[in-house]
Enzyme design. Sequence first.
Site, PDB file in Angstrom:
ATOM      1  N   LYS A 166       0.820  -1.210   0.000  1.00  0.00           N
ATOM      2  CA  LYS A 166       0.000   0.000   0.000  1.00  0.00           C
ATOM      3  C   LYS A 166       0.861   1.270   0.000  1.00  0.00           C
ATOM      4  CE  LYS A 166      -2.190  -1.303   3.704  1.00  0.00           C
ATOM      5  NZ  LYS A 166      -1.443  -2.576   3.835  1.00  0.00           N
ATOM      6  N   THR A 167       1.832   1.313   0.890  1.00  0.00           N
ATOM      7  CA  THR A 167       2.706   2.486   0.941  1.00  0.00           C
ATOM      8  C   THR A 167       3.471   2.630  -0.378  1.00  0.00           C
ATOM      9  OG1 THR A 167       2.938   2.314   3.337  1.00  0.00           O
ATOM     10  CG2 THR A 167       4.645   3.557   2.181  1.00  0.00           C
TER      11      THR A 167
ATOM     12  N   ARG B 185       6.447  -8.182   1.943  1.00  0.00           N
ATOM     13  CA  ARG B 185       7.312  -7.753   3.047  1.00  0.00           C
ATOM     14  C   ARG B 185       7.981  -8.957   3.705  1.00  0.00           C
ATOM     15  NH1 ARG B 185       4.332  -4.178   6.464  1.00  0.00           N
ATOM     16  NH2 ARG B 185       5.346  -2.522   5.293  1.00  0.00           N
TER      17      ARG B 185
ATOM     18  N   ASP C 108      -1.904   6.962   5.935  1.00  0.00           N
ATOM     19  CA  ASP C 108      -1.820   5.559   6.297  1.00  0.00           C
ATOM     20  C   ASP C 108      -2.779   5.311   7.465  1.00  0.00           C
ATOM     21  OD1 ASP C 108      -0.850   3.048   5.956  1.00  0.00           O
ATOM     22  OD2 ASP C 108       1.188   3.470   6.650  1.00  0.00           O
TER      23      ASP C 108
ATOM     24  N   THR D 249      -5.938  -1.279   6.652  1.00  0.00           N
ATOM     25  CA  THR D 249      -5.963  -2.732   6.734  1.00  0.00           C
ATOM     26  C   THR D 249      -7.385  -3.191   7.045  1.00  0.00           C
ATOM     27  OG1 THR D 249      -5.314  -2.472   9.042  1.00  0.00           O
ATOM     28  CG2 THR D 249      -3.575  -3.023   7.489  1.00  0.00           C
TER      29      THR D 249
HETATM   30  N1  LIG Z   1       3.994  -5.556  -5.831  1.00  0.00           N
HETATM   31  C1  LIG Z   1       5.215  -5.481  -5.271  1.00  0.00           C
HETATM   32  N2  LIG Z   1       6.318  -5.688  -6.011  1.00  0.00           N
HETATM   33  C2  LIG Z   1       7.543  -5.635  -5.430  1.00  0.00           C
HETATM   34  N3  LIG Z   1       7.768  -5.362  -4.143  1.00  0.00           N
HETATM   35  C3  LIG Z   1       6.701  -5.118  -3.363  1.00  0.00           C
HETATM   36  C4  LIG Z   1       5.378  -5.160  -3.894  1.00  0.00           C
HETATM   37  N4  LIG Z   1       4.509  -4.890  -2.908  1.00  0.00           N
HETATM   38  C5  LIG Z   1       5.251  -4.671  -1.809  1.00  0.00           C
HETATM   39  N5  LIG Z   1       6.569  -4.806  -2.071  1.00  0.00           N
HETATM   40  C6  LIG Z   1       7.650  -4.670  -1.097  1.00  0.00           C
HETATM   41  O1  LIG Z   1       7.190  -5.122   0.168  1.00  0.00           O
HETATM   42  C7  LIG Z   1       7.553  -4.220   1.201  1.00  0.00           C
HETATM   43  C8  LIG Z   1       6.324  -3.768   1.927  1.00  0.00           C
HETATM   44  O2  LIG Z   1       5.516  -2.964   1.093  1.00  0.00           O
HETATM   45  P1  LIG Z   1       4.667  -1.733   1.672  1.00  0.00           P
HETATM   46  O3  LIG Z   1       4.243  -0.907   0.518  1.00  0.00           O
HETATM   47  O4  LIG Z   1       5.434  -1.043   2.734  1.00  0.00           O
HETATM   48  O5  LIG Z   1       3.401  -2.500   2.291  1.00  0.00           O
HETATM   49  P2  LIG Z   1       2.171  -1.905   3.131  1.00  0.00           P
HETATM   50  O6  LIG Z   1       2.250  -0.407   3.092  1.00  0.00           O
HETATM   51  O7  LIG Z   1       0.947  -2.445   2.458  1.00  0.00           O
HETATM   52  O8  LIG Z   1       2.321  -2.453   4.513  1.00  0.00           O
HETATM   53  C9  LIG Z   1       8.341  -3.102   0.521  1.00  0.00           C
HETATM   54  O9  LIG Z   1       9.714  -3.357   0.678  1.00  0.00           O
HETATM   55  C10 LIG Z   1       7.979  -3.208  -0.930  1.00  0.00           C
HETATM   56  O10 LIG Z   1       9.047  -2.851  -1.723  1.00  0.00           O
HETATM   57 MG   LIG Z   2       2.544   0.806   4.763  1.00  0.00          MG
END
Ligand SMILES: Nc1ncnc2c1ncn2[C@@H]1O[C@H](COP(=O)(O)OP(=O)(O)O)[C@@H](O)[C@H]1O
Ligand SMILES: [Mg+2]
Length: 348
Positions: free
Chosen positions: A71-72, A224, A116, A165
């Site tokens: 998401k981030t 992650r 977020d 979430t």
């Molecule tokens: N579709 C994707 N392709 C490659 N790497 C991803 C992908 N989605 C997430 N990641 C990696 O996973 C990690 C977590 O992603 P993040 O965006 O912080 O998740 P969230 O905000 O949903 O908790 C980051 O290091 C990101 O680079």
């Molecule tokens: Mg996040």
Amino acid sequence: MSASPGGERLVDHDADSEDRAVEAALRPRQLREFIGQERVRQQLDLVLRAARERGATADHVLLSGAPGLGKTTLSMIIAAEMGAPIRISSGPAIQHAGDLASILSSLQEGEVLFLDEIHRMSRPAEEMLYMAMEDFRVDVIVGKGPGATAIPLELPPFTLVGATTRAGLLPPPLRDRFGFTAHMEFYAPAELERVVHRSAGLLDVEVDPAGAAEIAGRSRGTPRIANRLLRRVRDYAQIKTDGAIGRETASRALEVYEVDERGLDRLDRAVLQALLKLFGGGPVGLSTLAVAVGEERETVEEVAEPFLVREGLLARTPRGRVATPAAWAHLGLTPPASQPGQPGLFGG
Ligand SMILES: Nc1ncnc2c1ncn2[C@@H]1O[C@H](COP(=O)(O)OP(=O)(O)O)[C@@H](O)[C@H]1O
Ligand SMILES: [Mg+2]
């Protein structure tokens, strides 16, 4: 929480401090680098391209899905694709409507505001956000009590990207003000293999396809976690072996960290083991189960159970927690013949 050798759970979906440090380096920067989530990517591509072509600011976007699914990352991609700056804040950081007003009033035209955990914003801030999203206007309250007055303030057009979430916890008026909602799903093993290969390249680690598959298979559908397991396997390989990470190295390394073939860790297995060995597969109450594994009720319920339920290993029933036949199989145990007065819940 159960401690793995790193002190924190390797398979936890939330980011730990080490994750946060490396995540920036591993984040895809453009939509076409973003792996998986085909539908979301396609839809978002249309939304952003059309806005760009019109020379307009993109519509507000809501991203929902479990932690660690991207998401981030997507919020930053949205800003990058629009060539816009991004401002990052979160629901819990916005305690008062005034906090939000000061963020909103300092936005530039076209800027992306990433909020977020948007479901954790306070009620007054939420109400201010409704108006800002719809009319690009806020009422700033000056003074207190009966003498207070609302001064309307025009905002430049901006794109709100909200992440949650728990989409179900968003009040409908807020949900309805997003022009586009993307629901992010857990990733397929093949997609996680691509994530592992991509990250290995960026971290300058050599991983062969079987090694990547081994890591991906234990990553709970979550990029992650895939990235985190890759780093632990890299450590192991660096100390114990030389050369590329293959299946053998990956599986030995993850054994050391107590992450099994299915992605269960020590706590997950302790919960299943107690359920099967002490309570014959249940049903047993959550509190009893928690005492049996020496954990807080909340830890068992919020940390271990969601994945066990998702994997079809455990069921939450009105009478308590129940192991499924797959749980017995996973731990290599034989379920007892069903007893009278305890009808088989799964037709057994
Ligand atoms: N579709 C994707 N392709 C490659 N790497 C991803 C992908 N989605 C997430 N990641 C990696 O996973 C990690 C977590 O992603 P993040 O965006 O912080 O998740 P969230 O905000 O949903 O908790 C980051 O290091 C990101 O680079
Ligand atoms: Mg996040």
